[in-house]
Design a protein around this motif. Structure first.
Motif, short mmCIF file in Angstrom:
data_model
loop_
_atom_site.label_atom_id
_atom_site.label_comp_id
_atom_site.label_asym_id
_atom_site.label_seq_id
_atom_site.Cartn_x
_atom_site.Cartn_y
_atom_site.Cartn_z
N THR A 53 37.90 57.54 33.14
CA THR A 53 38.00 56.20 32.57
C THR A 53 37.86 55.14 33.66
O THR A 53 37.16 54.15 33.48
N ARG A 54 38.49 55.34 34.79
CA ARG A 54 38.41 54.38 35.89
C ARG A 54 37.00 54.29 36.46
O ARG A 54 36.52 53.20 36.77
N ALA A 55 36.31 55.41 36.58
CA ALA A 55 34.93 55.39 37.08
C ALA A 55 34.02 54.64 36.12
O ALA A 55 33.19 53.82 36.55
N GLN A 56 34.17 54.87 34.83
CA GLN A 56 33.35 54.17 33.85
C GLN A 56 33.64 52.67 33.87
O GLN A 56 32.72 51.85 33.78
N SER A 58 34.66 50.94 36.42
CA SER A 58 34.07 50.36 37.64
C SER A 58 32.57 50.18 37.48
O SER A 58 32.01 49.18 37.95
N TRP A 59 31.89 51.10 36.81
CA TRP A 59 30.45 50.95 36.58
C TRP A 59 30.17 49.73 35.71
O TRP A 59 29.24 48.98 35.96
N ILE A 60 31.00 49.54 34.69
CA ILE A 60 30.81 48.39 33.80
C ILE A 60 31.00 47.10 34.59
O ILE A 60 30.21 46.15 34.47
N ALA A 61 32.05 47.02 35.40
CA ALA A 61 32.31 45.81 36.18
C ALA A 61 31.18 45.53 37.17
O ALA A 61 30.73 44.39 37.32
N GLU A 62 30.69 46.57 37.83
CA GLU A 62 29.59 46.38 38.78
C GLU A 62 28.31 45.96 38.06
O GLU A 62 27.55 45.13 38.58
N ASN A 63 28.08 46.50 36.87
CA ASN A 63 26.92 46.08 36.09
C ASN A 63 27.01 44.61 35.69
O ASN A 63 26.01 43.88 35.73
N ASP A 104 27.79 25.76 46.51
CA ASP A 104 26.73 26.70 46.13
C ASP A 104 27.25 28.13 45.99
O ASP A 104 26.47 29.08 45.92
N LEU A 105 28.56 28.28 45.93
CA LEU A 105 29.16 29.61 45.86
C LEU A 105 30.29 29.60 44.84
O LEU A 105 31.13 28.69 44.83
N ARG A 106 30.31 30.60 43.97
CA ARG A 106 31.37 30.73 42.97
C ARG A 106 31.99 32.12 43.04
O ARG A 106 31.32 33.08 43.37
N LYS A 107 33.26 32.15 42.71
CA LYS A 107 34.00 33.42 42.71
C LYS A 107 34.04 33.97 41.29
O LYS A 107 34.34 33.25 40.34
N ALA A 108 33.73 35.26 41.16
CA ALA A 108 33.76 35.92 39.85
C ALA A 108 34.79 37.05 39.88
O ALA A 108 34.74 37.91 40.75
N VAL A 109 35.71 37.00 38.94
CA VAL A 109 36.70 38.07 38.77
C VAL A 109 36.39 38.74 37.44
O VAL A 109 36.45 38.11 36.39
N ILE A 110 36.03 40.02 37.51
CA ILE A 110 35.66 40.77 36.31
C ILE A 110 36.71 41.84 36.08
O ILE A 110 37.00 42.64 36.97
N ARG A 122 42.08 48.27 33.50
CA ARG A 122 41.64 49.54 34.06
C ARG A 122 40.94 49.33 35.40
O ARG A 122 41.02 50.14 36.27
N PHE A 123 40.23 48.22 35.53
CA PHE A 123 39.51 47.98 36.77
C PHE A 123 39.29 46.48 36.93
O PHE A 123 39.00 45.80 35.96
N GLN A 124 39.42 46.00 38.14
CA GLN A 124 39.17 44.60 38.44
C GLN A 124 38.24 44.53 39.64
O GLN A 124 38.46 45.20 40.65
N LEU A 125 37.19 43.72 39.51
CA LEU A 125 36.21 43.56 40.57
C LEU A 125 36.10 42.08 40.89
O LEU A 125 35.98 41.25 39.98
N ILE A 126 36.14 41.74 42.18
CA ILE A 126 35.99 40.36 42.61
C ILE A 126 34.72 40.28 43.43
O ILE A 126 34.49 41.08 44.35
N GLY A 127 33.88 39.33 43.08
CA GLY A 127 32.62 39.14 43.81
C GLY A 127 32.29 37.66 43.89
O GLY A 127 32.98 36.81 43.31
N PHE A 128 31.23 37.36 44.61
CA PHE A 128 30.82 35.96 44.79
C PHE A 128 29.37 35.82 44.35
O PHE A 128 28.55 36.71 44.55
#
Length: 132
Positions: A53-56, A58-63, A104-110, A122-128
């Protein structure tokens, strides 16, 4: 007439069987070992399910982060939620996009969670995300 005579002179240690007490002790040891093995295999199954479940998630968040980065438009500030189907399961995806000190930069928390447990993340991803 022939008579058969029973030989009762054998000692007790010459018999080749187990006593009832020995059998009960052996069965008790086996039962303890079997229940421990059963508990451990149950934990292994739960752990494997959790990792899947955690791997799936993480794939969704990265997508989702890749989709935002590849978008033609600069992602708008705000929070969005949606429900998607992935690997024959329903998932809730929320994305919170905020400004940073750089215009010109925004923070995204998914955050991704499965539909079985709406409260637990289940999973949290932070990116810019960059404008250009």
């Amino acid at each position: 007439m022939m008579m058969f005579r029973l030989n009762h002179s054998r000692s007790r240690h010459d018999c080749g069987g187990f006593t009832l007490l020995e059998v009960l002790i052996a069965l008790s040891i086996f039962a303890i070992c079997a229940s421990t093995l059963l508990q451990q295999s149950g934990r292994s199954v739960r752990q494997a399910s959790y990792l899947e479940t955690r791997a799936q998630a993480s794939w969704i968040a990265e997508n989702e982060l890749a989709r935002l980065r590849l978008s033609e438009q600069f992602a708008p500030v705000g929070k969005q939620e949606k429900e998607i189907t992935f690997a024959n399961r329903q998932w809730f995806v929320s994305q919170d996009i905020t400004n940073t000190n750089n215009k010109d930069l925004r923070k995204a928390v998914i955050e991704v969670r499965d539909s079985d447990s709406e409260l637990a993340t289940r999973f949290q991803l932070i990116g810019f995300l960059g404008r250009y």
